[in-house]
Design an enzyme around this catalytic site. Structure first.
Site, PDB file in Angstrom:
ATOM      1  CG  ASP A 250      16.807 -20.330  -3.610  1.00  0.00           C
ATOM      2  OD1 ASP A 250      16.662 -19.670  -4.656  1.00  0.00           O
ATOM      3  OD2 ASP A 250      16.651 -21.563  -3.558  1.00  0.00           O
TER       4      ASP A 250
ATOM      5  CG  ASP B  86       9.210 -21.811  -9.829  1.00  0.00           C
ATOM      6  OD1 ASP B  86      10.352 -21.841 -10.324  1.00  0.00           O
ATOM      7  OD2 ASP B  86       8.889 -21.051  -8.898  1.00  0.00           O
TER       8      ASP B  86
END
Length: 260
Positions: A11, A130
Protein backbone atom coordinates in the site's frame (compact mmCIF):
# COMPACT_ATOMS: atom_id res chain seq x y z
CA UNK A 1 -2.27 -28.99 -10.65
CA UNK A 2 -2.01 -25.25 -11.19
CA UNK A 3 0.56 -23.41 -9.11
CA UNK A 4 -0.92 -21.27 -6.32
CA UNK A 5 0.55 -17.78 -6.06
CA UNK A 6 1.78 -15.76 -3.11
CA UNK A 7 1.39 -12.07 -3.90
CA UNK A 8 2.91 -9.33 -1.77
CA UNK A 9 0.84 -6.16 -1.46
CA UNK A 10 2.43 -2.75 -1.00
CA UNK A 11 0.00 0.00 0.00
CA UNK A 12 1.69 3.17 -1.21
CA UNK A 13 1.12 6.74 -0.05
CA UNK A 14 3.43 9.63 -0.86
CA UNK A 15 5.96 7.27 -2.39
CA UNK A 16 6.23 5.17 0.80
CA UNK A 17 4.75 1.82 1.81
CA UNK A 18 2.25 2.09 4.68
CA UNK A 19 0.16 -0.41 6.60
CA UNK A 20 -2.80 -0.15 8.96
CA UNK A 21 -5.69 -2.12 10.42
CA UNK A 22 -9.17 -2.15 8.85
CA UNK A 23 -7.89 0.45 6.35
CA UNK A 24 -6.98 3.00 9.08
CA UNK A 25 -4.12 3.76 11.50
CA UNK A 26 -1.51 3.82 8.75
CA UNK A 27 2.19 3.65 9.58
CA UNK A 28 5.30 3.87 7.40
CA UNK A 29 6.99 0.54 6.74
CA UNK A 30 9.52 1.28 4.03
CA UNK A 31 10.59 2.07 0.49
CA UNK A 32 8.50 0.32 -2.19
CA UNK A 33 11.37 -0.34 -4.59
CA UNK A 34 13.59 -1.87 -1.92
CA UNK A 35 10.75 -3.93 -0.48
CA UNK A 36 9.75 -5.19 -3.92
CA UNK A 37 13.25 -6.41 -4.61
CA UNK A 38 13.44 -8.07 -1.22
CA UNK A 39 10.18 -9.94 -1.68
CA UNK A 40 11.13 -11.07 -5.16
CA UNK A 41 14.35 -12.54 -3.74
CA UNK A 42 12.29 -14.33 -1.10
CA UNK A 43 10.15 -15.96 -3.79
CA UNK A 44 7.09 -13.73 -4.23
CA UNK A 45 5.17 -14.62 -7.38
CA UNK A 46 3.84 -11.10 -7.93
CA UNK A 47 3.90 -7.62 -6.42
CA UNK A 48 0.82 -5.41 -6.12
CA UNK A 49 1.04 -1.64 -5.63
CA UNK A 50 -2.11 0.05 -4.35
CA UNK A 51 -2.22 3.86 -4.21
CA UNK A 52 -4.45 4.19 -1.17
CA UNK A 53 -4.93 7.96 -1.35
CA UNK A 54 -5.76 8.12 -5.07
CA UNK A 55 -5.14 11.83 -5.49
CA UNK A 56 -3.67 13.07 -8.75
CA UNK A 57 -0.35 13.89 -7.09
CA UNK A 58 -0.12 10.54 -5.36
CA UNK A 59 -1.00 8.71 -8.56
CA UNK A 60 1.82 10.41 -10.43
CA UNK A 61 4.21 9.44 -7.64
CA UNK A 62 3.01 5.85 -7.79
CA UNK A 63 3.58 5.61 -11.53
CA UNK A 64 7.11 6.90 -11.06
CA UNK A 65 7.69 4.38 -8.28
CA UNK A 66 6.18 1.65 -10.45
CA UNK A 67 8.45 2.56 -13.33
CA UNK A 68 11.56 2.38 -11.16
CA UNK A 69 10.39 -0.87 -9.60
CA UNK A 70 9.46 -2.54 -12.89
CA UNK A 71 12.99 -1.89 -14.16
CA UNK A 72 14.32 -4.05 -11.32
CA UNK A 73 11.71 -6.83 -11.13
CA UNK A 74 11.30 -10.04 -13.11
CA UNK A 75 7.93 -10.97 -11.59
CA UNK A 76 4.54 -9.47 -12.56
CA UNK A 77 3.57 -6.08 -11.13
CA UNK A 78 -0.03 -4.94 -10.58
CA UNK A 79 -0.90 -1.26 -10.04
CA UNK A 80 -4.15 0.02 -8.54
CA UNK A 81 -5.64 3.15 -7.04
CA UNK A 82 -6.67 6.36 -8.72
CA UNK A 83 -7.08 4.78 -12.14
CA UNK A 84 -10.22 6.27 -13.61
CA UNK A 85 -10.06 5.84 -17.39
CA UNK A 86 -8.73 3.52 -20.06
CA UNK A 87 -6.01 6.09 -20.71
CA UNK A 88 -4.98 5.75 -17.06
CA UNK A 89 -4.78 2.00 -17.59
CA UNK A 90 -2.53 2.61 -20.59
CA UNK A 91 -0.27 4.89 -18.53
CA UNK A 92 0.06 2.28 -15.82
CA UNK A 93 0.96 -0.41 -18.34
CA UNK A 94 3.48 1.89 -20.02
CA UNK A 95 5.00 2.54 -16.59
CA UNK A 96 5.77 -1.16 -16.34
CA UNK A 97 2.67 -2.71 -14.83
CA UNK A 98 1.62 -6.13 -16.11
CA UNK A 99 -1.89 -5.74 -14.69
CA UNK A 100 -4.10 -2.91 -13.49
CA UNK A 101 -6.46 -3.13 -10.53
CA UNK A 102 -9.76 -1.24 -10.70
CA UNK A 103 -11.97 -0.69 -7.66
CA UNK A 104 -13.93 2.56 -7.19
CA UNK A 105 -13.81 3.30 -10.91
CA UNK A 106 -15.24 -0.11 -11.75
CA UNK A 107 -18.22 0.57 -9.48
CA UNK A 108 -18.82 4.09 -10.78
CA UNK A 109 -18.05 3.38 -14.43
CA UNK A 110 -18.16 -0.40 -15.00
CA UNK A 111 -17.77 0.08 -18.75
CA UNK A 112 -14.09 0.82 -18.07
CA UNK A 113 -13.59 -2.87 -17.29
CA UNK A 114 -14.91 -3.81 -20.71
CA UNK A 115 -13.02 -1.11 -22.57
CA UNK A 116 -9.75 -2.01 -20.85
CA UNK A 117 -10.22 -5.73 -21.49
CA UNK A 118 -11.00 -5.12 -25.16
CA UNK A 119 -7.98 -2.87 -25.62
CA UNK A 120 -5.37 -4.65 -23.53
CA UNK A 121 -6.77 -8.13 -22.84
CA UNK A 122 -8.66 -9.52 -19.87
CA UNK A 123 -5.41 -10.84 -18.36
CA UNK A 124 -4.44 -7.22 -17.63
CA UNK A 125 -7.68 -6.32 -15.84
CA UNK A 126 -8.07 -7.05 -12.14
CA UNK A 127 -11.36 -6.19 -10.45
CA UNK A 128 -10.52 -5.22 -6.89
CA UNK A 129 -13.42 -5.70 -4.47
CA UNK A 130 -13.35 -4.44 -0.88
CA UNK A 131 -16.09 -6.30 0.98
CA UNK A 132 -17.52 -5.83 4.45
CA UNK A 133 -20.19 -7.89 6.18
CA UNK A 134 -23.13 -5.86 7.49
CA UNK A 135 -25.39 -6.54 10.46
CA UNK A 136 -27.68 -8.66 8.29
CA UNK A 137 -24.75 -10.87 7.30
CA UNK A 138 -24.62 -9.53 3.74
CA UNK A 139 -21.25 -8.73 2.23
CA UNK A 140 -21.46 -5.27 0.70
CA UNK A 141 -18.94 -3.64 -1.62
CA UNK A 142 -17.16 -0.56 -0.29
CA UNK A 143 -15.21 2.03 -2.29
CA UNK A 144 -13.02 5.11 -1.71
CA UNK A 145 -10.45 3.15 0.25
CA UNK A 146 -13.08 1.43 2.37
CA UNK A 147 -14.77 4.68 3.41
CA UNK A 148 -17.98 4.50 1.38
CA UNK A 149 -20.53 1.67 1.30
CA UNK A 150 -22.34 0.84 -1.92
CA UNK A 151 -25.60 -1.06 -2.50
CA UNK A 152 -23.70 -3.79 -4.34
CA UNK A 153 -23.54 -7.33 -2.94
CA UNK A 154 -20.01 -8.70 -3.24
CA UNK A 155 -20.65 -12.03 -4.96
CA UNK A 156 -23.06 -10.59 -7.52
CA UNK A 157 -20.67 -7.73 -8.20
CA UNK A 158 -17.78 -10.15 -8.72
CA UNK A 159 -19.86 -12.01 -11.29
CA UNK A 160 -20.71 -8.78 -13.09
CA UNK A 161 -17.06 -7.72 -13.14
CA UNK A 162 -16.12 -10.98 -14.85
CA UNK A 163 -18.98 -10.64 -17.33
CA UNK A 164 -17.70 -7.17 -18.16
CA UNK A 165 -14.18 -8.41 -18.86
CA UNK A 166 -12.19 -8.71 -15.64
CA UNK A 167 -9.69 -11.55 -15.83
CA UNK A 168 -9.06 -11.76 -12.10
CA UNK A 169 -10.74 -10.83 -8.81
CA UNK A 170 -8.79 -9.32 -5.92
CA UNK A 171 -11.10 -9.82 -2.94
CA UNK A 172 -10.26 -7.96 0.27
CA UNK A 173 -12.11 -8.37 3.55
CA UNK A 174 -12.23 -4.98 5.25
CA UNK A 175 -13.18 -6.68 8.51
CA UNK A 176 -10.04 -8.82 8.44
CA UNK A 177 -7.60 -6.28 6.96
CA UNK A 178 -4.52 -6.05 9.17
CA UNK A 179 -6.18 -8.08 11.94
CA UNK A 180 -4.05 -11.17 11.28
CA UNK A 181 -6.87 -13.50 12.28
CA UNK A 182 -7.08 -15.26 8.92
CA UNK A 183 -8.79 -14.56 5.62
CA UNK A 184 -12.58 -14.42 5.48
CA UNK A 185 -13.11 -17.91 4.11
CA UNK A 186 -16.88 -17.53 3.70
CA UNK A 187 -16.79 -14.68 1.19
CA UNK A 188 -13.66 -16.02 -0.51
CA UNK A 189 -15.29 -19.41 -1.03
CA UNK A 190 -18.53 -17.85 -2.27
CA UNK A 191 -16.79 -15.67 -4.84
CA UNK A 192 -14.47 -18.45 -6.00
CA UNK A 193 -17.50 -20.68 -6.58
CA UNK A 194 -19.38 -17.97 -8.47
CA UNK A 195 -16.74 -16.93 -11.02
CA UNK A 196 -14.55 -18.72 -13.54
CA UNK A 197 -11.47 -16.52 -13.18
CA UNK A 198 -8.73 -16.59 -10.53
CA UNK A 199 -9.65 -15.19 -7.11
CA UNK A 200 -7.02 -13.63 -4.86
CA UNK A 201 -7.77 -13.79 -1.13
CA UNK A 202 -6.77 -10.62 0.71
CA UNK A 203 -7.07 -9.25 4.23
CA UNK A 204 -6.21 -11.11 7.42
CA UNK A 205 -3.04 -13.15 6.88
CA UNK A 206 -1.38 -13.70 10.25
CA UNK A 207 0.42 -17.01 9.80
CA UNK A 208 1.20 -19.57 7.12
CA UNK A 209 -1.79 -21.76 7.99
CA UNK A 210 -4.09 -18.91 6.99
CA UNK A 211 -2.70 -19.08 3.45
CA UNK A 212 -3.21 -22.85 3.41
CA UNK A 213 -6.81 -22.42 4.57
CA UNK A 214 -7.58 -19.82 1.89
CA UNK A 215 -6.39 -22.17 -0.84
CA UNK A 216 -7.61 -25.52 0.47
CA UNK A 217 -10.81 -24.52 2.25
CA UNK A 218 -11.93 -21.48 0.24
CA UNK A 219 -10.54 -22.38 -3.21
CA UNK A 220 -8.49 -19.20 -3.62
CA UNK A 221 -6.11 -19.25 -6.57
CA UNK A 222 -3.71 -16.83 -4.88
CA UNK A 223 -3.16 -15.19 -1.50
CA UNK A 224 -2.19 -11.59 -0.82
CA UNK A 225 0.17 -10.94 2.09
CA UNK A 226 1.46 -7.68 3.56
CA UNK A 227 1.84 -6.85 7.25
CA UNK A 228 3.45 -10.04 8.55
CA UNK A 229 6.14 -9.67 5.89
CA UNK A 230 6.65 -5.93 6.40
CA UNK A 231 7.11 -6.50 10.15
CA UNK A 232 9.64 -9.27 9.59
CA UNK A 233 7.54 -11.94 11.29
CA UNK A 234 8.09 -14.37 8.44
CA UNK A 235 9.33 -14.59 4.85
CA UNK A 236 7.73 -15.51 1.56
CA UNK A 237 9.90 -18.61 1.45
CA UNK A 238 8.76 -19.74 4.89
CA UNK A 239 5.11 -19.25 3.94
CA UNK A 240 5.58 -21.22 0.75
CA UNK A 241 7.32 -24.02 2.62
CA UNK A 242 4.26 -24.53 4.81
CA UNK A 243 1.98 -24.39 1.77
CA UNK A 244 4.12 -26.97 0.00
CA UNK A 245 4.16 -29.24 3.06
CA UNK A 246 0.36 -29.03 3.11
CA UNK A 247 0.23 -30.40 -0.43
CA UNK A 248 -0.21 -27.13 -2.31
CA UNK A 249 1.73 -26.69 -5.54
CA UNK A 250 3.80 -23.51 -5.34
CA UNK A 251 6.65 -22.08 -7.36
CA UNK A 252 9.98 -22.94 -5.73
CA UNK A 253 11.34 -20.17 -3.51
CA UNK A 254 14.65 -21.81 -2.69
CA UNK A 255 13.28 -24.25 -0.11
CA UNK A 256 13.21 -28.03 -0.43
CA UNK A 257 10.06 -28.10 -2.61
CA UNK A 258 10.16 -29.68 -6.03
CA UNK A 259 10.04 -27.25 -8.94
CA UNK A 260 6.45 -26.21 -9.53
Amino acid sequence: MLTKRVIVCLDVRGGRVVKGVNFVGLRDVGDPVALSERYEREGADEITFLDISASAEERATLLDVARRTAERLFIPLTIGGGIRTVDDVAKALRAGADKVSLNSTAVQHPEVLTLAAERFGAQCVVASIDAKRNEQGVYKVWVKGGRQETPLEAVAWAQECVERGAGEILLTSIDRDGARTGYDLDITRAVAKAVNVPVIASGGAGEAQHLVDAVMRANADAVLVAGILHDGLTTVGALKQVMHDAGITVRSAGFRAEAA
